[in-house]
Design a protein around this motif. Structure first.
Motif, PDB file in Angstrom:
ATOM      1  N   GLY A  11      66.296 -36.742-124.434  1.00 51.78           N
ATOM      2  CA  GLY A  11      67.134 -35.318-124.309  1.00 51.78           C
ATOM      3  C   GLY A  11      66.537 -34.454-123.259  1.00 51.78           C
ATOM      4  N   ARG A  12      65.232 -34.529-123.289  1.00 51.12           N
ATOM      5  CA  ARG A  12      64.593 -33.436-122.428  1.00 51.12           C
ATOM      6  C   ARG A  12      64.802 -34.007-120.964  1.00 51.12           C
ATOM      7  N   GLN A  13      64.846 -35.243-120.589  1.00 52.79           N
ATOM      8  CA  GLN A  13      64.893 -35.692-119.336  1.00 52.79           C
ATOM      9  C   GLN A  13      66.542 -35.288-118.912  1.00 52.79           C
ATOM     10  N   ARG A  14      67.569 -35.580-119.919  1.00 44.99           N
ATOM     11  CA  ARG A  14      68.808 -35.148-119.770  1.00 44.99           C
ATOM     12  C   ARG A  14      69.211 -33.755-119.304  1.00 44.99           C
ATOM     13  N   LEU A  15      68.345 -32.905-120.035  1.00 41.55           N
ATOM     14  CA  LEU A  15      68.411 -31.216-119.620  1.00 41.55           C
ATOM     15  C   LEU A  15      67.735 -31.039-118.244  1.00 41.55           C
ATOM     16  N   GLY A  16      66.738 -31.853-118.100  1.00 42.17           N
ATOM     17  CA  GLY A  16      66.025 -31.918-116.570  1.00 42.17           C
ATOM     18  C   GLY A  16      66.778 -32.429-115.498  1.00 42.17           C
ATOM     19  N   TRP A  17      67.821 -33.459-115.851  1.00 37.63           N
ATOM     20  CA  TRP A  17      68.900 -33.845-114.899  1.00 37.63           C
ATOM     21  C   TRP A  17      69.671 -32.769-114.625  1.00 37.63           C
ATOM     22  N   GLN A  64      81.082 -24.677-110.699  1.00 39.46           N
ATOM     23  CA  GLN A  64      81.885 -25.945-110.959  1.00 39.46           C
ATOM     24  C   GLN A  64      81.035 -26.999-111.011  1.00 39.46           C
ATOM     25  N   THR A  65      79.976 -26.878-110.209  1.00 42.28           N
ATOM     26  CA  THR A  65      78.726 -27.982-110.143  1.00 42.28           C
ATOM     27  C   THR A  65      78.110 -28.066-111.825  1.00 42.28           C
ATOM     28  N   ALA A  66      77.859 -27.005-112.275  1.00 40.03           N
ATOM     29  CA  ALA A  66      77.164 -26.669-113.401  1.00 40.03           C
ATOM     30  C   ALA A  66      78.030 -27.461-114.413  1.00 40.03           C
ATOM     31  N   THR A  67      79.361 -27.115-114.529  1.00 42.25           N
ATOM     32  CA  THR A  67      80.185 -27.543-115.379  1.00 42.25           C
ATOM     33  C   THR A  67      80.308 -29.126-115.683  1.00 42.25           C
ATOM     34  N   GLU A  72      78.979 -34.254-117.761  1.00 38.63           N
ATOM     35  CA  GLU A  72      78.650 -35.545-117.640  1.00 38.63           C
ATOM     36  C   GLU A  72      77.507 -36.068-118.477  1.00 38.63           C
ATOM     37  N   ALA A  73      76.440 -35.091-118.492  1.00 38.81           N
ATOM     38  CA  ALA A  73      75.300 -35.573-119.419  1.00 38.81           C
ATOM     39  C   ALA A  73      75.713 -35.138-120.809  1.00 38.81           C
ATOM     40  N   GLY A  74      76.374 -34.393-121.117  1.00 40.46           N
ATOM     41  CA  GLY A  74      76.808 -34.108-122.552  1.00 40.46           C
ATOM     42  C   GLY A  74      77.335 -35.365-122.994  1.00 40.46           C
ATOM     43  N   LEU A  75      78.690 -35.748-122.316  1.00 41.97           N
ATOM     44  CA  LEU A  75      79.574 -36.739-122.736  1.00 41.97           C
ATOM     45  C   LEU A  75      78.765 -38.124-122.697  1.00 41.97           C
ATOM     46  N   GLY A  76      78.104 -38.073-121.598  1.00 44.86           N
ATOM     47  CA  GLY A  76      77.079 -39.465-121.288  1.00 44.86           C
ATOM     48  C   GLY A  76      76.163 -39.369-122.479  1.00 44.86           C
ATOM     49  N   GLY A  77      75.605 -38.347-123.228  1.00 52.59           N
ATOM     50  CA  GLY A  77      74.687 -38.480-123.988  1.00 52.59           C
ATOM     51  C   GLY A  77      75.392 -39.170-125.322  1.00 52.59           C
ATOM     52  N   PHE A  78      76.503 -38.559-125.661  1.00 51.57           N
ATOM     53  CA  PHE A  78      77.140 -39.103-126.932  1.00 51.57           C
ATOM     54  C   PHE A  78      77.624 -40.632-126.757  1.00 51.57           C
ATOM     55  N   TRP A  79      77.896 -41.227-125.421  1.00 55.40           N
ATOM     56  CA  TRP A  79      78.280 -42.407-125.237  1.00 55.40           C
ATOM     57  C   TRP A  79      77.239 -43.176-124.646  1.00 55.40           C
ATOM     58  N   ILE A 122      85.263 -38.448-116.257  1.00 58.27           N
ATOM     59  CA  ILE A 122      85.963 -37.237-117.037  1.00 58.27           C
ATOM     60  C   ILE A 122      85.309 -36.077-116.164  1.00 58.27           C
ATOM     61  N   ALA A 123      84.086 -35.888-116.127  1.00 58.68           N
ATOM     62  CA  ALA A 123      83.380 -34.599-115.535  1.00 58.68           C
ATOM     63  C   ALA A 123      83.716 -34.314-114.213  1.00 58.68           C
ATOM     64  N   ILE A 124      83.773 -35.134-113.358  1.00 55.65           N
ATOM     65  CA  ILE A 124      84.220 -34.637-111.918  1.00 55.65           C
ATOM     66  C   ILE A 124      85.653 -34.188-111.831  1.00 55.65           C
ATOM     67  N   PRO A 125      86.498 -35.171-112.168  1.00 54.25           N
ATOM     68  CA  PRO A 125      87.935 -34.308-112.227  1.00 54.25           C
ATOM     69  C   PRO A 125      88.041 -33.041-113.263  1.00 54.25           C
ATOM     70  N   GLY A 126      87.819 -33.166-114.399  1.00 49.69           N
ATOM     71  CA  GLY A 126      87.688 -32.174-115.481  1.00 49.69           C
ATOM     72  C   GLY A 126      87.150 -30.968-114.858  1.00 49.69           C
TER      73      GLY A 126
END
Length: 178
Positions: A11-17, A64-67, A72-79, A122-126
């Protein structure tokens, strides 16, 4: 194909990413460069070719980049997806280029195996369609969002190429000059 040994992202690495890919030096440099280019072209025209317009363009790109990165990190974490890029420096040049391209559309699962990068799909077009809500009218439409989406995947591939080859270029060329 898998990475050995692979260590699943924490989770910490995901936030860092998220932070590195949003406000890290390379990410900000790209945002500034694109915003400068768009300011020179005066696109969108609503912002004018001024410092104020440049600031608005930087803000739009950053938001837009932050979104996109949070999605990507949030959905990716879930999956169980790992958004990080893994270099293939031990491969010949052709294999490294293949890794750059493949890693644009595939990511690693919790066990290090390649899988489709669903969160990125999902993240890039979304994020590009969501950003229509705060963009200037001339670029807040479906056609522009689709163009930004295509460029988003091109940018992902470019970022992968930078991550793959920059360390070698720096070590072999720049380091030897100084």
């Amino acid at each position: 194909m898998s990475i050995k040994p692979y260590h699943s992202i924490t989770g910490r690495q995901r936030l860092g990413w998220i932070l590195d890919n949003t406000i890290g030096v390379p990410a900000v440099a790209v945002d500034l460069a694109y915003s400068g280019y768009d300011t020179a072209k005066n696109e969108p025209v609503e912002y004018h070719g001024t410092w104020s317009g440049f600031g608005k363009r930087v803000g739009i790109r950053l938001s837009q980049t932050a979104t996109s990165n949070v999605m990507e990190a949030g959905l990716g974490g879930f999956w169980g997806e790992d958004p990080r890029y893994f270099r293939s420096y031990s491969q010949p040049f052709k294999g490294r280029v293949k890794n750059v391209v493949i890693s644009t559309f595939l990511t690693h699962s919790r066990d290090g195996q390649f899988m489709p990068a669903y969160a990125r799909f999902i993240a890039i077009p979304g994020s590009n369609f969501i950003s229509n809500t705060w963009r200037a009218d001339s670029e807040a439409n479906t056609s522009q969002a689709l163009q930004r989406t295509a460029w988003g995947f091109v940018g992902q591939m470019g970022k992968n190429a930078f991550l793959e080859f920059w360390p070698d270029f720096h070590r072999r060329v720049l380091h030897n000059k100084f």
